[in-house]
Design an enzyme around this catalytic site. Structure first.
Site, PDB file in Angstrom:
ATOM      1  N   LYS A   1      17.908 -45.510 -17.986  1.00  0.00           N
ATOM      2  CA  LYS A   1      18.044 -44.424 -18.958  1.00  0.00           C
ATOM      3  C   LYS A   1      19.515 -44.221 -19.310  1.00  0.00           C
ATOM      4  CE  LYS A   1      14.098 -41.726 -17.225  1.00  0.00           C
ATOM      5  NZ  LYS A   1      13.685 -40.407 -16.679  1.00  0.00           N
ATOM      6  N   ASP A   2      19.801 -44.037 -20.587  1.00  0.00           N
ATOM      7  CA  ASP A   2      21.192 -43.805 -20.989  1.00  0.00           C
ATOM      8  C   ASP A   2      21.778 -42.579 -20.312  1.00  0.00           C
ATOM      9  OD1 ASP A   2      20.162 -41.621 -22.715  1.00  0.00           O
ATOM     10  OD2 ASP A   2      19.599 -43.212 -24.092  1.00  0.00           O
ATOM     11  N   ARG A   3      21.017 -41.481 -20.274  1.00  0.00           N
ATOM     12  CA  ARG A   3      21.548 -40.247 -19.685  1.00  0.00           C
ATOM     13  C   ARG A   3      21.778 -40.381 -18.178  1.00  0.00           C
ATOM     14  NH1 ARG A   3      16.290 -39.404 -21.410  1.00  0.00           N
ATOM     15  NH2 ARG A   3      14.714 -38.713 -19.873  1.00  0.00           N
TER      16      ARG A   3
ATOM     17  N   ASP B   1      17.149 -36.343  -9.144  1.00  0.00           N
ATOM     18  CA  ASP B   1      17.450 -35.412 -10.234  1.00  0.00           C
ATOM     19  C   ASP B   1      16.384 -34.329 -10.381  1.00  0.00           C
ATOM     20  OD1 ASP B   1      15.541 -37.236 -11.020  1.00  0.00           O
ATOM     21  OD2 ASP B   1      16.307 -37.482 -13.048  1.00  0.00           O
ATOM     22  N   HIS B   2      15.246 -34.482  -9.694  1.00  0.00           N
ATOM     23  CA  HIS B   2      14.162 -33.501  -9.686  1.00  0.00           C
ATOM     24  C   HIS B   2      13.000 -34.089  -8.922  1.00  0.00           C
ATOM     25  CE1 HIS B   2      12.124 -36.038 -12.634  1.00  0.00           C
ATOM     26  NE2 HIS B   2      13.233 -36.012 -13.365  1.00  0.00           N
TER      27      HIS B   2
ATOM     28  N   HIS C   1       5.343 -40.315 -13.909  1.00  0.00           N
ATOM     29  CA  HIS C   1       4.755 -39.719 -15.105  1.00  0.00           C
ATOM     30  C   HIS C   1       3.428 -40.397 -15.462  1.00  0.00           C
ATOM     31  CE1 HIS C   1       7.605 -36.744 -16.522  1.00  0.00           C
ATOM     32  NE2 HIS C   1       8.614 -37.564 -16.310  1.00  0.00           N
TER      33      HIS C   1
ATOM     34  N   ASN D   1      17.024 -32.115 -21.422  1.00  0.00           N
ATOM     35  CA  ASN D   1      17.213 -33.450 -22.014  1.00  0.00           C
ATOM     36  C   ASN D   1      17.480 -33.324 -23.511  1.00  0.00           C
ATOM     37  OD1 ASN D   1      16.743 -34.682 -19.538  1.00  0.00           O
ATOM     38  ND2 ASN D   1      14.552 -34.927 -19.919  1.00  0.00           N
TER      39      ASN D   1
ATOM     40  N   ASP E   1      15.264 -41.172  -9.579  1.00  0.00           N
ATOM     41  CA  ASP E   1      14.653 -40.283 -10.563  1.00  0.00           C
ATOM     42  C   ASP E   1      13.245 -39.862 -10.111  1.00  0.00           C
ATOM     43  OD1 ASP E   1      13.885 -39.045 -13.020  1.00  0.00           O
ATOM     44  OD2 ASP E   1      15.191 -40.413 -14.121  1.00  0.00           O
TER      45      ASP E   1
ATOM     46  N   THR F   1      15.841 -34.592 -16.117  1.00  0.00           N
ATOM     47  CA  THR F   1      16.731 -35.713 -15.817  1.00  0.00           C
ATOM     48  C   THR F   1      18.177 -35.463 -16.241  1.00  0.00           C
ATOM     49  OG1 THR F   1      14.926 -37.295 -15.970  1.00  0.00           O
ATOM     50  CG2 THR F   1      17.146 -38.163 -16.270  1.00  0.00           C
TER      51      THR F   1
END
Length: 547
Positions: free
Chosen positions: A163-165, A354-355, A311, A102, A40, A81
Protein backbone atom coordinates in the site's frame (compact mmCIF):
# COMPACT_ATOMS: atom_id res chain seq x y z
CA UNK A 1 43.52 24.63 54.74
CA UNK A 2 41.84 22.41 52.15
CA UNK A 3 39.53 24.36 49.85
CA UNK A 4 36.14 22.91 48.82
CA UNK A 5 34.42 23.75 45.60
CA UNK A 6 31.19 25.66 45.92
CA UNK A 7 28.24 23.27 45.73
CA UNK A 8 26.84 24.75 42.51
CA UNK A 9 30.26 24.46 40.80
CA UNK A 10 30.70 20.87 42.01
CA UNK A 11 27.29 19.94 40.65
CA UNK A 12 28.00 21.71 37.37
CA UNK A 13 31.27 19.85 36.86
CA UNK A 14 29.83 16.52 38.04
CA UNK A 15 26.78 16.95 35.86
CA UNK A 16 28.98 17.69 32.88
CA UNK A 17 30.94 14.49 33.46
CA UNK A 18 27.80 12.40 33.90
CA UNK A 19 26.23 13.90 30.80
CA UNK A 20 29.37 13.14 28.83
CA UNK A 21 29.35 9.52 30.05
CA UNK A 22 25.68 9.01 29.26
CA UNK A 23 25.98 10.60 25.82
CA UNK A 24 29.03 8.46 25.07
CA UNK A 25 27.12 5.38 26.11
CA UNK A 26 24.18 6.32 23.92
CA UNK A 27 26.48 6.92 20.97
CA UNK A 28 28.27 3.61 21.46
CA UNK A 29 25.05 1.60 21.69
CA UNK A 30 23.24 3.22 18.78
CA UNK A 31 22.20 0.48 16.32
CA UNK A 32 23.35 0.59 12.72
CA UNK A 33 19.82 -0.08 11.51
CA UNK A 34 16.29 0.25 12.86
CA UNK A 35 13.71 -1.95 11.16
CA UNK A 36 10.12 -0.95 11.86
CA UNK A 37 7.57 -3.62 10.98
CA UNK A 38 3.85 -2.90 10.79
CA UNK A 39 1.64 -5.93 10.14
CA UNK A 40 -1.59 -4.56 8.70
CA UNK A 41 -4.75 -5.67 10.62
CA UNK A 42 -2.89 -7.85 13.14
CA UNK A 43 -4.93 -8.46 16.27
CA UNK A 44 -2.88 -9.20 19.41
CA UNK A 45 -4.43 -12.64 19.80
CA UNK A 46 -2.92 -13.82 16.51
CA UNK A 47 0.38 -14.05 18.41
CA UNK A 48 -1.15 -16.47 20.91
CA UNK A 49 -3.71 -18.29 18.72
CA UNK A 50 -1.17 -19.31 16.10
CA UNK A 51 1.84 -19.69 18.42
CA UNK A 52 1.97 -23.49 18.10
CA UNK A 53 2.34 -23.13 14.32
CA UNK A 54 5.18 -20.61 14.44
CA UNK A 55 8.82 -21.63 14.15
CA UNK A 56 11.59 -20.37 16.42
CA UNK A 57 13.03 -17.79 14.02
CA UNK A 58 10.15 -15.37 13.37
CA UNK A 59 7.50 -14.15 15.79
CA UNK A 60 8.78 -16.47 18.55
CA UNK A 61 12.32 -15.12 18.24
CA UNK A 62 10.97 -11.61 18.81
CA UNK A 63 9.06 -12.84 21.86
CA UNK A 64 11.73 -15.12 23.34
CA UNK A 65 14.70 -12.80 22.82
CA UNK A 66 12.98 -9.41 22.87
CA UNK A 67 10.42 -7.49 24.90
CA UNK A 68 6.68 -8.18 24.58
CA UNK A 69 4.22 -5.41 25.48
CA UNK A 70 1.10 -7.55 25.89
CA UNK A 71 -1.37 -4.78 26.66
CA UNK A 72 -0.65 -2.43 23.77
CA UNK A 73 -3.50 -0.35 22.35
CA UNK A 74 -4.42 2.42 19.98
CA UNK A 75 -5.56 5.41 22.01
CA UNK A 76 -7.70 7.09 19.38
CA UNK A 77 -10.49 6.58 16.85
CA UNK A 78 -10.58 5.80 13.93
CA UNK A 79 -8.41 2.69 13.69
CA UNK A 80 -7.60 2.72 9.99
CA UNK A 81 -4.43 2.09 7.97
CA UNK A 82 -3.43 5.69 7.23
CA UNK A 83 -3.82 7.04 10.78
CA UNK A 84 -2.26 3.86 12.19
CA UNK A 85 0.95 4.06 10.21
CA UNK A 86 1.26 7.79 10.86
CA UNK A 87 0.75 7.34 14.60
CA UNK A 88 3.32 4.55 14.95
CA UNK A 89 6.08 6.68 13.46
CA UNK A 90 5.12 10.19 14.62
CA UNK A 91 4.42 9.27 18.23
CA UNK A 92 1.13 11.11 18.28
CA UNK A 93 -2.51 10.81 17.21
CA UNK A 94 -4.64 12.26 14.38
CA UNK A 95 -5.41 15.22 16.63
CA UNK A 96 -1.89 16.44 15.88
CA UNK A 97 -0.48 14.59 12.85
CA UNK A 98 -3.66 15.32 10.88
CA UNK A 99 -4.13 11.94 9.15
CA UNK A 100 -7.70 11.56 10.42
CA UNK A 101 -8.63 8.67 8.13
CA UNK A 102 -7.60 6.99 4.87
CA UNK A 103 -9.92 9.40 3.04
CA UNK A 104 -11.70 12.39 4.50
CA UNK A 105 -13.82 15.35 3.52
CA UNK A 106 -11.71 18.47 3.13
CA UNK A 107 -13.72 21.39 4.46
CA UNK A 108 -11.68 23.95 2.53
CA UNK A 109 -11.88 22.49 -0.98
CA UNK A 110 -15.30 20.84 -0.39
CA UNK A 111 -14.12 17.48 -1.67
CA UNK A 112 -12.86 14.13 -0.43
CA UNK A 113 -9.07 13.71 -0.24
CA UNK A 114 -6.82 10.68 0.20
CA UNK A 115 -4.23 10.63 2.98
CA UNK A 116 -1.22 10.18 0.65
CA UNK A 117 -2.61 11.98 -2.39
CA UNK A 118 -0.44 14.62 -4.06
CA UNK A 119 -1.51 15.87 -7.47
CA UNK A 120 1.63 18.01 -7.75
CA UNK A 121 4.01 15.05 -8.12
CA UNK A 122 4.45 12.47 -10.87
CA UNK A 123 4.52 8.69 -10.93
CA UNK A 124 7.91 7.04 -11.22
CA UNK A 125 8.05 3.48 -12.50
CA UNK A 126 4.60 3.45 -14.12
CA UNK A 127 2.60 5.50 -16.60
CA UNK A 128 -0.49 5.24 -14.38
CA UNK A 129 -1.44 7.78 -11.70
CA UNK A 130 -0.68 5.28 -8.92
CA UNK A 131 2.54 7.11 -8.09
CA UNK A 132 1.03 10.57 -7.53
CA UNK A 133 1.59 10.29 -3.78
CA UNK A 134 3.58 11.94 -0.99
CA UNK A 135 3.45 12.55 2.80
CA UNK A 136 2.46 16.23 2.36
CA UNK A 137 -0.83 15.85 4.29
CA UNK A 138 0.95 14.59 7.42
CA UNK A 139 1.56 17.61 9.66
CA UNK A 140 4.34 16.34 11.95
CA UNK A 141 7.71 14.62 11.68
CA UNK A 142 8.32 10.90 12.11
CA UNK A 143 11.21 9.48 14.12
CA UNK A 144 12.75 8.63 10.76
CA UNK A 145 12.70 12.35 9.91
CA UNK A 146 14.36 13.18 13.22
CA UNK A 147 17.05 10.58 12.58
CA UNK A 148 17.72 12.12 9.17
CA UNK A 149 18.04 15.57 10.75
CA UNK A 150 20.26 14.25 13.55
CA UNK A 151 22.66 12.57 11.11
CA UNK A 152 22.77 15.57 8.76
CA UNK A 153 20.81 13.48 6.23
CA UNK A 154 23.50 10.78 6.16
CA UNK A 155 21.29 8.17 7.81
CA UNK A 156 19.00 6.69 5.16
CA UNK A 157 15.26 6.06 5.34
CA UNK A 158 13.47 3.65 3.01
CA UNK A 159 9.75 2.85 3.25
CA UNK A 160 8.28 -0.31 1.67
CA UNK A 161 4.71 -1.65 1.49
CA UNK A 162 2.19 -2.99 -0.98
CA UNK A 163 0.00 0.00 0.00
CA UNK A 164 1.29 3.47 -0.83
CA UNK A 165 0.17 4.89 2.52
CA UNK A 166 1.90 2.03 4.35
CA UNK A 167 5.22 2.99 2.78
CA UNK A 168 4.91 6.78 2.62
CA UNK A 169 3.62 7.86 6.03
CA UNK A 170 6.13 5.86 8.13
CA UNK A 171 9.08 7.02 6.02
CA UNK A 172 8.16 10.63 6.73
CA UNK A 173 8.92 13.84 4.89
CA UNK A 174 12.67 13.46 4.41
CA UNK A 175 12.86 9.82 3.28
CA UNK A 176 15.34 8.88 0.61
CA UNK A 177 12.50 6.96 -1.04
CA UNK A 178 9.28 5.10 -0.36
CA UNK A 179 8.23 2.25 -2.64
CA UNK A 180 4.83 0.64 -3.09
CA UNK A 181 3.39 -2.07 -5.31
CA UNK A 182 1.42 -1.38 -8.47
CA UNK A 183 -0.34 -4.59 -9.52
CA UNK A 184 -2.97 -4.82 -12.26
CA UNK A 185 -1.24 -5.76 -15.51
CA UNK A 186 2.20 -4.49 -14.41
CA UNK A 187 3.20 -6.05 -11.08
CA UNK A 188 6.00 -3.55 -10.33
CA UNK A 189 7.34 -1.50 -7.45
CA UNK A 190 6.98 2.25 -7.97
CA UNK A 191 7.59 5.59 -6.27
CA UNK A 192 6.91 9.28 -6.96
CA UNK A 193 8.83 12.34 -8.05
CA UNK A 194 8.47 13.63 -4.49
CA UNK A 195 11.48 11.42 -3.77
CA UNK A 196 13.29 10.98 -7.08
CA UNK A 197 12.77 11.12 -10.84
CA UNK A 198 13.85 7.61 -11.74
CA UNK A 199 14.12 4.14 -10.25
CA UNK A 200 17.53 3.03 -9.00
CA UNK A 201 19.08 0.10 -10.83
CA UNK A 202 18.33 -2.41 -8.08
CA UNK A 203 14.60 -1.59 -8.28
CA UNK A 204 14.57 -1.77 -12.08
CA UNK A 205 16.38 -5.10 -11.90
CA UNK A 206 13.82 -6.43 -9.41
CA UNK A 207 10.92 -5.25 -11.57
CA UNK A 208 12.38 -6.82 -14.70
CA UNK A 209 12.92 -10.18 -12.99
CA UNK A 210 10.23 -12.86 -12.64
CA UNK A 211 10.12 -12.44 -8.85
CA UNK A 212 6.51 -11.21 -8.80
CA UNK A 213 5.18 -13.42 -11.60
CA UNK A 214 6.56 -16.52 -9.87
CA UNK A 215 3.95 -16.11 -7.14
CA UNK A 216 1.04 -16.54 -9.55
CA UNK A 217 0.80 -20.17 -8.55
CA UNK A 218 -1.46 -22.40 -6.46
CA UNK A 219 -2.12 -21.17 -2.93
CA UNK A 220 -2.66 -24.12 -0.66
CA UNK A 221 -2.10 -24.35 3.08
CA UNK A 222 1.54 -24.60 4.09
CA UNK A 223 0.64 -27.31 6.63
CA UNK A 224 -2.16 -29.89 6.32
CA UNK A 225 -5.43 -27.96 6.44
CA UNK A 226 -6.92 -30.28 9.06
CA UNK A 227 -4.20 -29.18 11.50
CA UNK A 228 -5.45 -25.59 11.39
CA UNK A 229 -7.64 -26.16 14.44
CA UNK A 230 -7.14 -22.55 15.59
CA UNK A 231 -9.55 -21.40 12.86
CA UNK A 232 -13.09 -22.15 11.72
CA UNK A 233 -14.16 -24.57 9.02
CA UNK A 234 -12.62 -24.01 5.60
CA UNK A 235 -16.06 -23.90 3.98
CA UNK A 236 -18.47 -21.57 5.75
CA UNK A 237 -20.90 -18.73 5.12
CA UNK A 238 -18.66 -15.89 6.30
CA UNK A 239 -16.00 -15.53 3.58
CA UNK A 240 -16.06 -13.78 0.19
CA UNK A 241 -13.27 -15.53 -1.71
CA UNK A 242 -12.33 -14.76 -5.31
CA UNK A 243 -14.35 -14.21 -8.47
CA UNK A 244 -14.27 -17.31 -10.66
CA UNK A 245 -14.25 -19.78 -7.75
CA UNK A 246 -17.59 -20.87 -6.32
CA UNK A 247 -16.31 -21.55 -2.79
CA UNK A 248 -13.83 -19.74 -0.56
CA UNK A 249 -11.86 -22.93 0.08
CA UNK A 250 -8.34 -24.17 -0.54
CA UNK A 251 -6.64 -24.52 -2.96
CA UNK A 252 -6.66 -21.34 -5.05
CA UNK A 253 -5.15 -21.39 -8.55
CA UNK A 254 -3.96 -17.79 -8.64
CA UNK A 255 -2.74 -17.79 -12.23
CA UNK A 256 -6.19 -18.80 -13.44
CA UNK A 257 -8.11 -16.61 -10.99
CA UNK A 258 -5.97 -13.52 -11.68
CA UNK A 259 -7.79 -12.76 -14.94
CA UNK A 260 -11.02 -12.01 -13.03
CA UNK A 261 -9.39 -10.56 -9.92
CA UNK A 262 -7.26 -7.62 -11.03
CA UNK A 263 -4.27 -9.37 -12.57
CA UNK A 264 -1.27 -9.08 -10.25
CA UNK A 265 -3.53 -7.41 -7.67
CA UNK A 266 -4.81 -10.86 -6.65
CA UNK A 267 -1.45 -11.45 -4.97
CA UNK A 268 -2.25 -8.74 -2.43
CA UNK A 269 -5.04 -10.92 -1.03
CA UNK A 270 -2.74 -13.89 -0.46
CA UNK A 271 0.27 -14.48 1.79
CA UNK A 272 2.44 -14.17 -1.31
CA UNK A 273 1.91 -10.40 -1.23
CA UNK A 274 3.86 -10.42 2.04
CA UNK A 275 6.54 -12.65 0.50
CA UNK A 276 6.92 -10.23 -2.43
CA UNK A 277 7.27 -7.41 0.08
CA UNK A 278 9.97 -9.33 1.94
CA UNK A 279 11.79 -10.16 -1.31
CA UNK A 280 11.81 -6.46 -2.17
CA UNK A 281 12.87 -5.43 1.35
CA UNK A 282 15.86 -7.79 1.19
CA UNK A 283 16.76 -6.32 -2.19
CA UNK A 284 16.52 -2.83 -0.66
CA UNK A 285 18.80 -3.74 2.24
CA UNK A 286 21.44 -4.84 -0.24
CA UNK A 287 20.79 -2.23 -2.95
CA UNK A 288 20.84 0.70 -0.52
CA UNK A 289 23.65 -0.74 1.67
CA UNK A 290 21.50 -0.15 4.75
CA UNK A 291 23.22 -0.54 8.12
CA UNK A 292 26.70 -0.53 6.61
CA UNK A 293 28.15 2.60 8.24
CA UNK A 294 28.14 4.49 11.54
CA UNK A 295 24.99 6.52 10.80
CA UNK A 296 21.79 4.73 11.78
CA UNK A 297 19.50 3.88 8.87
CA UNK A 298 15.75 3.22 9.06
CA UNK A 299 13.87 0.60 7.06
CA UNK A 300 10.09 0.88 7.44
CA UNK A 301 8.30 -2.25 6.22
CA UNK A 302 4.54 -2.75 6.22
CA UNK A 303 3.01 -6.12 5.42
CA UNK A 304 -0.32 -5.28 3.81
CA UNK A 305 -1.57 -8.70 2.67
CA UNK A 306 -2.72 -9.58 6.18
CA UNK A 307 -5.25 -6.76 5.86
CA UNK A 308 -6.48 -7.77 2.41
CA UNK A 309 -6.87 -11.40 3.51
CA UNK A 310 -8.67 -10.35 6.70
CA UNK A 311 -11.12 -8.17 4.82
CA UNK A 312 -11.84 -10.92 2.32
CA UNK A 313 -11.99 -14.00 4.54
CA UNK A 314 -12.50 -12.70 8.09
CA UNK A 315 -10.70 -13.03 11.40
CA UNK A 316 -11.58 -16.70 11.98
CA UNK A 317 -10.59 -18.05 8.56
CA UNK A 318 -8.02 -20.67 7.71
CA UNK A 319 -6.77 -18.24 5.06
CA UNK A 320 -5.80 -15.78 7.79
CA UNK A 321 -4.07 -18.51 9.77
CA UNK A 322 -2.07 -19.69 6.75
CA UNK A 323 -1.11 -16.08 5.97
CA UNK A 324 0.40 -15.66 9.45
CA UNK A 325 2.18 -19.03 9.35
CA UNK A 326 3.80 -17.99 6.08
CA UNK A 327 4.57 -14.47 7.34
CA UNK A 328 6.39 -16.09 10.25
CA UNK A 329 8.69 -17.78 7.72
CA UNK A 330 9.24 -14.50 5.90
CA UNK A 331 10.22 -12.77 9.15
CA UNK A 332 12.73 -15.53 9.79
CA UNK A 333 14.25 -14.84 6.37
CA UNK A 334 14.64 -11.18 7.32
CA UNK A 335 16.29 -11.86 10.68
CA UNK A 336 18.74 -14.36 9.15
CA UNK A 337 19.73 -11.75 6.57
CA UNK A 338 20.19 -9.09 9.25
CA UNK A 339 22.28 -11.43 11.42
CA UNK A 340 24.54 -12.30 8.50
CA UNK A 341 24.86 -8.86 6.90
CA UNK A 342 24.38 -6.29 9.68
CA UNK A 343 25.42 -8.44 12.61
CA UNK A 344 23.67 -9.76 15.72
CA UNK A 345 23.35 -6.97 18.25
CA UNK A 346 23.88 -4.31 15.58
CA UNK A 347 20.24 -3.72 14.62
CA UNK A 348 16.97 -3.03 16.41
CA UNK A 349 13.52 -4.20 15.35
CA UNK A 350 10.04 -3.32 16.51
CA UNK A 351 6.86 -5.01 15.31
CA UNK A 352 3.33 -3.73 15.74
CA UNK A 353 0.12 -3.24 13.74
CA UNK A 354 -1.93 -0.34 12.40
CA UNK A 355 -5.23 -1.74 13.78
CA UNK A 356 -7.01 -4.98 14.60
CA UNK A 357 -10.33 -6.25 13.25
CA UNK A 358 -13.74 -7.42 14.41
CA UNK A 359 -14.95 -10.99 14.03
CA UNK A 360 -17.41 -11.28 11.14
CA UNK A 361 -20.66 -10.04 12.75
CA UNK A 362 -22.69 -12.70 10.90
CA UNK A 363 -20.50 -15.33 12.57
CA UNK A 364 -20.90 -13.68 15.99
CA UNK A 365 -24.68 -13.67 15.50
CA UNK A 366 -24.56 -17.38 14.66
CA UNK A 367 -23.05 -18.11 18.10
CA UNK A 368 -25.44 -15.76 19.92
CA UNK A 369 -23.04 -12.86 20.50
CA UNK A 370 -24.62 -9.41 19.99
CA UNK A 371 -23.50 -8.05 16.61
CA UNK A 372 -24.94 -6.83 13.35
CA UNK A 373 -24.86 -4.60 10.31
CA UNK A 374 -25.64 -0.91 9.92
CA UNK A 375 -28.37 0.28 7.60
CA UNK A 376 -26.98 3.59 6.38
CA UNK A 377 -29.73 4.04 3.81
CA UNK A 378 -32.41 3.91 6.49
CA UNK A 379 -30.37 6.21 8.72
CA UNK A 380 -29.92 8.68 5.85
CA UNK A 381 -33.66 8.74 5.10
CA UNK A 382 -34.50 9.43 8.75
CA UNK A 383 -31.90 12.17 8.94
CA UNK A 384 -32.99 13.94 5.76
CA UNK A 385 -36.61 13.94 6.95
CA UNK A 386 -35.48 15.49 10.24
CA UNK A 387 -33.53 18.20 8.43
CA UNK A 388 -36.48 19.06 6.18
CA UNK A 389 -38.99 19.04 9.04
CA UNK A 390 -36.77 21.11 11.32
CA UNK A 391 -34.91 23.48 9.00
CA UNK A 392 -36.74 23.22 5.69
CA UNK A 393 -33.64 22.05 3.81
CA UNK A 394 -31.15 19.21 3.66
CA UNK A 395 -28.42 21.59 2.48
CA UNK A 396 -27.58 22.34 6.08
CA UNK A 397 -25.40 19.22 6.00
CA UNK A 398 -22.47 19.43 3.59
CA UNK A 399 -21.07 15.92 4.01
CA UNK A 400 -21.44 12.74 6.05
CA UNK A 401 -18.38 10.46 6.15
CA UNK A 402 -16.18 8.58 8.61
CA UNK A 403 -19.00 8.69 11.18
CA UNK A 404 -18.87 12.49 11.13
CA UNK A 405 -21.35 15.12 10.02
CA UNK A 406 -20.02 18.28 8.39
CA UNK A 407 -22.28 21.33 8.53
CA UNK A 408 -22.63 23.88 5.75
CA UNK A 409 -21.41 27.09 7.41
CA UNK A 410 -22.68 29.29 4.57
CA UNK A 411 -26.18 27.83 4.90
CA UNK A 412 -26.09 28.25 8.67
CA UNK A 413 -25.34 31.93 8.24
CA UNK A 414 -27.97 32.31 5.54
CA UNK A 415 -30.64 30.83 7.85
CA UNK A 416 -29.30 32.78 10.84
CA UNK A 417 -28.77 29.59 12.84
CA UNK A 418 -26.42 29.19 15.80
CA UNK A 419 -23.93 26.41 15.04
CA UNK A 420 -23.82 25.17 18.63
CA UNK A 421 -27.60 24.88 18.76
CA UNK A 422 -27.66 22.98 15.47
CA UNK A 423 -24.87 20.65 16.59
CA UNK A 424 -26.82 19.75 19.73
CA UNK A 425 -30.04 19.28 17.78
CA UNK A 426 -28.25 16.81 15.51
CA UNK A 427 -26.88 14.97 18.54
CA UNK A 428 -30.36 14.66 20.03
CA UNK A 429 -31.70 13.36 16.71
CA UNK A 430 -28.92 10.91 15.86
CA UNK A 431 -28.85 9.26 19.29
CA UNK A 432 -32.43 8.11 18.71
CA UNK A 433 -31.47 6.03 15.65
CA UNK A 434 -30.95 2.25 15.80
CA UNK A 435 -27.38 0.99 16.44
CA UNK A 436 -25.98 4.40 17.43
CA UNK A 437 -24.39 4.23 20.87
CA UNK A 438 -23.07 7.76 21.40
CA UNK A 439 -23.01 11.12 19.62
CA UNK A 440 -20.84 14.16 20.37
CA UNK A 441 -20.47 17.68 19.06
CA UNK A 442 -17.28 19.40 17.91
CA UNK A 443 -17.92 21.90 20.68
CA UNK A 444 -17.68 19.08 23.23
CA UNK A 445 -14.51 17.72 21.67
CA UNK A 446 -12.90 21.17 21.79
CA UNK A 447 -14.03 22.24 25.24
CA UNK A 448 -14.02 19.13 27.45
CA UNK A 449 -10.92 17.34 28.71
CA UNK A 450 -11.91 13.68 28.84
CA UNK A 451 -9.78 11.28 30.88
CA UNK A 452 -11.53 7.92 30.47
CA UNK A 453 -13.68 5.93 28.08
CA UNK A 454 -14.32 6.08 24.36
CA UNK A 455 -14.51 9.86 24.68
CA UNK A 456 -10.72 10.06 25.16
CA UNK A 457 -10.17 8.06 21.98
CA UNK A 458 -12.56 10.27 20.05
CA UNK A 459 -10.81 13.38 21.30
CA UNK A 460 -7.36 12.02 20.39
CA UNK A 461 -8.62 11.35 16.89
CA UNK A 462 -10.30 14.72 16.50
CA UNK A 463 -8.44 17.36 14.50
CA UNK A 464 -10.16 20.73 14.83
CA UNK A 465 -9.35 21.92 11.30
CA UNK A 466 -10.08 18.63 9.53
CA UNK A 467 -12.75 16.77 11.50
CA UNK A 468 -16.52 17.19 11.38
CA UNK A 469 -19.08 19.02 13.53
CA UNK A 470 -20.84 15.96 14.95
CA UNK A 471 -19.26 12.55 15.71
CA UNK A 472 -21.27 9.32 15.79
CA UNK A 473 -20.27 6.11 17.61
CA UNK A 474 -21.96 2.89 16.45
CA UNK A 475 -22.94 -0.08 18.60
CA UNK A 476 -20.33 -2.69 19.50
CA UNK A 477 -19.60 -5.22 16.73
CA UNK A 478 -21.92 -3.44 14.29
CA UNK A 479 -20.31 -2.53 10.98
CA UNK A 480 -21.14 -1.12 7.57
CA UNK A 481 -19.79 -3.93 5.44
CA UNK A 482 -20.78 -7.05 3.53
CA UNK A 483 -21.91 -10.05 5.58
CA UNK A 484 -18.80 -11.88 4.42
CA UNK A 485 -15.34 -10.80 5.48
CA UNK A 486 -14.47 -8.28 8.14
CA UNK A 487 -13.36 -4.71 8.78
CA UNK A 488 -12.13 -2.31 11.48
CA UNK A 489 -12.19 1.31 12.58
CA UNK A 490 -13.71 1.42 16.08
CA UNK A 491 -12.23 2.20 19.49
CA UNK A 492 -13.09 -1.22 20.87
CA UNK A 493 -10.58 -3.82 21.99
CA UNK A 494 -10.83 -5.95 18.87
CA UNK A 495 -9.61 -2.93 16.86
CA UNK A 496 -7.25 -1.30 19.38
CA UNK A 497 -5.38 -4.25 20.96
CA UNK A 498 -2.37 -5.03 18.75
CA UNK A 499 1.12 -6.52 19.26
CA UNK A 500 4.13 -4.48 20.26
CA UNK A 501 7.45 -6.33 20.22
CA UNK A 502 10.94 -4.84 20.54
CA UNK A 503 14.06 -6.83 19.71
CA UNK A 504 17.79 -6.40 19.14
CA UNK A 505 20.37 -3.77 20.04
CA UNK A 506 19.55 -1.94 23.26
CA UNK A 507 16.49 -4.08 24.05
CA UNK A 508 16.27 -6.46 27.00
CA UNK A 509 14.30 -9.69 27.19
CA UNK A 510 11.01 -9.44 29.05
CA UNK A 511 7.32 -8.73 28.96
CA UNK A 512 4.73 -6.50 30.59
CA UNK A 513 1.00 -6.31 31.04
CA UNK A 514 1.24 -2.60 31.85
CA UNK A 515 -0.73 -0.64 29.30
CA UNK A 516 1.25 0.91 26.47
CA UNK A 517 -0.13 2.93 23.57
CA UNK A 518 0.88 3.28 19.95
CA UNK A 519 2.30 6.84 20.31
CA UNK A 520 4.86 5.43 22.79
CA UNK A 521 6.74 3.65 19.99
CA UNK A 522 8.34 6.65 18.25
CA UNK A 523 9.70 8.33 21.41
CA UNK A 524 11.02 4.94 22.56
CA UNK A 525 13.01 4.49 19.37
CA UNK A 526 14.07 8.15 19.51
CA UNK A 527 15.36 7.67 23.06
CA UNK A 528 17.24 4.55 21.98
CA UNK A 529 18.90 6.55 19.19
CA UNK A 530 19.55 9.61 21.35
CA UNK A 531 17.73 11.87 18.90
CA UNK A 532 14.94 14.44 19.21
CA UNK A 533 11.44 13.09 19.58
CA UNK A 534 9.15 13.71 16.59
CA UNK A 535 8.00 17.31 16.80
CA UNK A 536 4.36 16.49 17.60
CA UNK A 537 5.01 13.45 19.77
CA UNK A 538 2.66 12.95 22.73
CA UNK A 539 3.80 9.44 23.70
CA UNK A 540 6.37 8.53 26.33
CA UNK A 541 9.55 6.45 26.03
CA UNK A 542 9.09 2.93 27.37
CA UNK A 543 12.25 2.86 29.47
CA UNK A 544 11.53 -0.63 30.80
CA UNK A 545 12.28 -2.20 27.38
CA UNK A 546 15.88 -0.97 27.36
CA UNK A 547 18.77 -3.23 28.25
Amino acid sequence: MKKTLPLFLFLLISGSCVAHTVNSSLTDSRPKLVVGIVVDQMRYDYLTRFASKFGEGGFMRLINEGFNCKNNHFNYVPTYTGPGHASVYTGTTPKYHGIISNNWYDKEIKSSVYCAQDDEVNSVGTESSAGKMSPQRMLTTSFADENRLFTQMRGKTIGIALKDRGAILPAGHTANTAYWFHGKDEGVWITSSYYRNDLPKWVSDFNSSDAVESYLKVWNTLLPVDTYVESGEDQNDFERGFKGKTTATFPYDLATLSTQNGGFDILKTTPFGNSITMDFALAALKGEALGQDDDTDVLAISFSSTDYVGHNFGVNSKEVEDTYIRLDKDLERLFIYLDNNIGKGEYTVFLTSDHGAVEVPAYLESVNIPAGYLDYNSRKALFQKFLMDTYGTTELVENVSNNQIFLNKVKLKELDLNIHDVEQALVDEQISYPNIAKVYTATTMNSTNFTTGIEVLLQNGYNQKRSGDVIVVDDIAHISYSKKGSTHGSGLNYDTHVPLLFFGAGIKQGETFDKTVIPDIAPTISALLGISFPNGSTGKPLGFVFD
